[in-house]
Design an enzyme around this catalytic site. Structure first.
Site, mmCIF file in Angstrom:
data_model
loop_
_atom_site.group_PDB
_atom_site.id
_atom_site.type_symbol
_atom_site.label_atom_id
_atom_site.label_comp_id
_atom_site.label_asym_id
_atom_site.label_seq_id
_atom_site.Cartn_x
_atom_site.Cartn_y
_atom_site.Cartn_z
ATOM 1 C CE LYS A 1 -4.258 -1.752 0.260
ATOM 2 N NZ LYS A 1 -4.255 -2.917 1.074
ATOM 3 C CD GLU B 1 -10.175 3.660 0.643
ATOM 4 O OE1 GLU B 1 -10.069 4.897 0.512
ATOM 5 O OE2 GLU B 1 -9.434 2.848 0.058
ATOM 6 C CB SER C 1 -0.106 -8.231 -1.117
ATOM 7 O OG SER C 1 -0.948 -9.096 -0.372
HETATM 8 C C1 PLP Z 1 -5.164 -4.007 1.091
HETATM 9 C C2 PLP Z 1 -4.490 -5.293 0.926
HETATM 10 C C3 PLP Z 1 -4.846 -6.199 -0.092
HETATM 11 C C4 PLP Z 1 -6.013 -5.979 -1.009
HETATM 12 O O1 PLP Z 1 -5.975 -4.828 -1.766
HETATM 13 P P1 PLP Z 1 -5.589 -4.840 -3.307
HETATM 14 O O2 PLP Z 1 -5.907 -3.472 -3.749
HETATM 15 O O3 PLP Z 1 -6.441 -5.889 -3.957
HETATM 16 O O4 PLP Z 1 -4.161 -5.172 -3.398
HETATM 17 C C5 PLP Z 1 -4.091 -7.345 -0.255
HETATM 18 N N1 PLP Z 1 -3.069 -7.630 0.578
HETATM 19 C C6 PLP Z 1 -2.714 -6.807 1.584
HETATM 20 C C7 PLP Z 1 -1.576 -7.189 2.455
HETATM 21 C C8 PLP Z 1 -3.403 -5.622 1.790
HETATM 22 O O5 PLP Z 1 -3.040 -4.812 2.787
#
Ligand code: PLP
Length: 418
Positions: free
Chosen positions: A92, A114, A383
């Site tokens: 993020k 948000e 992620s």
């Molecule tokens: C916010 C988040 C997601 C989902 O958001 P995307 O916009 O689909 O990437 C996925 N993994 C993590 C660790 C997140 O914080």
């Protein structure tokens, strides 16, 4: 090479995307589009963005060969793009830095955001602390409960967290509330959206700030696979779709690399309790763009469910809807239980505690690897890290988790459970 140039000038990805916003926001969106167009290729802006990514975020994030997991699956080699190692623990922050840099240049001292799992809120609070900007984060009351460590983190960083009590008290409701705030305070406020959703230019702008993930992989993967070789498949979880677009986008021209997005199948794709907008939704307008959404026959948004707050969203970025329609990307589902099992598996096999969101991508890669050969490869976007989820996991797994038949092999083979 796969030809691909989207969105068009009006922010359309084929029949998806666009800008559906109230009169009040039209001016703010035009202002944002102009500012982004002006700075997008500005050498000073680009240099500052890259410097922030290098020195504050810690980029490039490494690619890691999960050799032990790959061996145990008995098929393709699995590689993890370690976005979990970024400062603040997820992908993020890449996007937040880009948007906060725009906010400063546009003279907007008040930032709203948000958040679902809280990672976008934490990233936004972090940058606001550093840049001296006011920060207000809207978060569904349900998510405030299940992601309490991140709520406290945001408060430590000086942000105001506003619990949203309307609707299902999750991410979609937080987005609605943030939009309302923006309409009321548009003159001094910049809305930092956390994913590739919202009205034009957000989906393309957020993707552009996140595509550094895939661009790094394009040079990192040949170091493992040999000159000019790229992975056979790239796998990422999809909530709104920003980490997936970030790793997919640079790979779109590479036709031999399959792109696979993993949605939250919750209690099953046919249970009615999931967040699989691309697989079980239909075309509609949500949060300022046309995309695939989960709705009933009257166009009312239906309740969603996922074990992970970050995937619990009834829409998806419009570019994913378009990539699915083009057939360039494919979307699959992973259930809560499969994600939970993959979470534990990665902890015990590779010494990495993944976010529950990312565990969906890991779970699918584990299934896919078994159908492939050992000389093939899968790149998974990890992620985020799972620190925020350990309370949820402890509650759901129960004390006897590692005594279950499905987990027994893991403890014996690893010799880890004592
Ligand atoms: C916010 C988040 C997601 C989902 O958001 P995307 O916009 O689909 O990437 C996925 N993994 C993590 C660790 C997140 O914080």
């Amino acid at each position: 090479m796969f030809e691909y140039q989207y969105p068009d000038a009006s922010g359309h990805f084929g029949r998806f995307g666009g800008s559906f916003a109230s009169e009040t926001l039209t001016h703010a969106l035009t202002e944002l589009r102009d500012a982004y167009a002006k700075y997008q290729n500005d050498p000073e802006f680009v240099a500052e963005f890259q410097s922030e990514l290098a020195h504050f975020v810690g980029r490039p994030s490494p690619v890691y060969h999960a050799a032990r997991m790959s061996r145990e699956m008995g098929g393709a080699q699995i590689y993890l793009k370690r976005e979990d190692l970024n400062h603040t623990g997820a992908h993020k922050i890449n996007n937040v830095i880009g948007q906060a840099m725009l906010a400063r240049r546009m003279g907007k001292p008040r930032i709203i955001a948000e958040t679902g799992a809280g990672q976008h809120g934490v990233a936004t609070a972090t940058i606001c602390a550093r840049y001296g900007l006011e920060c207000i984060v809207y978060m569904g009351a349900e998510d405030v409960k299940r992601q309490s460590p991140n709520v406290y983190r945001m408060r430590l960083l000086g942000a105001t967290v506003v619990p949203v009590e309307s609707g299902s008290r999750t991410l979609k409701d937080a987005l609605n509330e943030a939009m309302r705030d923006w309409v009321a305070n548009v003159d001094n406020t910049f809305y930092i959206i956390g994913t590739v959703a919202g009205p034009h230019p957000y989906p393309a702008m957020v993707r552009d700030f996140q595509k550094v993930i895939g661009e790094e992989c394009l040079t990192q993967m040949p170091e493992f696979l040999g000159a000019d070789r790229q992975p056979d498949a790239v796998v990422a979880c999809v909530g709104g779709g920003s980490n997936a677009m970030g790793i997919f986008h640079p790979y779109i021209p590479f036709e031999n690399t399959r792109l696979i997005g993993v949605e939250a199948a919750g209690e099953g794709l046919d249970s009615g309790k999931h967040s699989a907008s691309l697989q079980r939704g239909s075309s509609g307008v949500l949060h300022g763009n046309r995309t695939f959404i989960l709705q009933n026959e009257n166009g009312q948004i239906t309740e969603t469910h996922s074990i992970s707050a970050g995937l619990d969203y009834p829409g998806v970025g419009p570019e994913h809807a378009w990539l699915q329609e083009l057939g360039r990307a494919q979307y699959v589902g992973i259930t809560d239980q499969e994600a939970l099992d993959a979470f534990h598996y990665l902890c015990r096999t590779e010494g990495i505690i993944p976010a529950l969101e990312s565990s969906h991508a890991v779970a699918y890669a584990m299934q896919l690897a078994k159908t492939m050969r050992a000389d093939q490869s899968i790149l998974v976007n990890l992620s985020g890290r799972g620190d925020k989820d350990i309370g949820t996991v402890a509650d759901l797994s129960g004390a006897d988790y590692y005594d279950r038949p499905s987990m027994r092999g893991l403890t014996v083979k690893g010799g880890a459970a004592q």
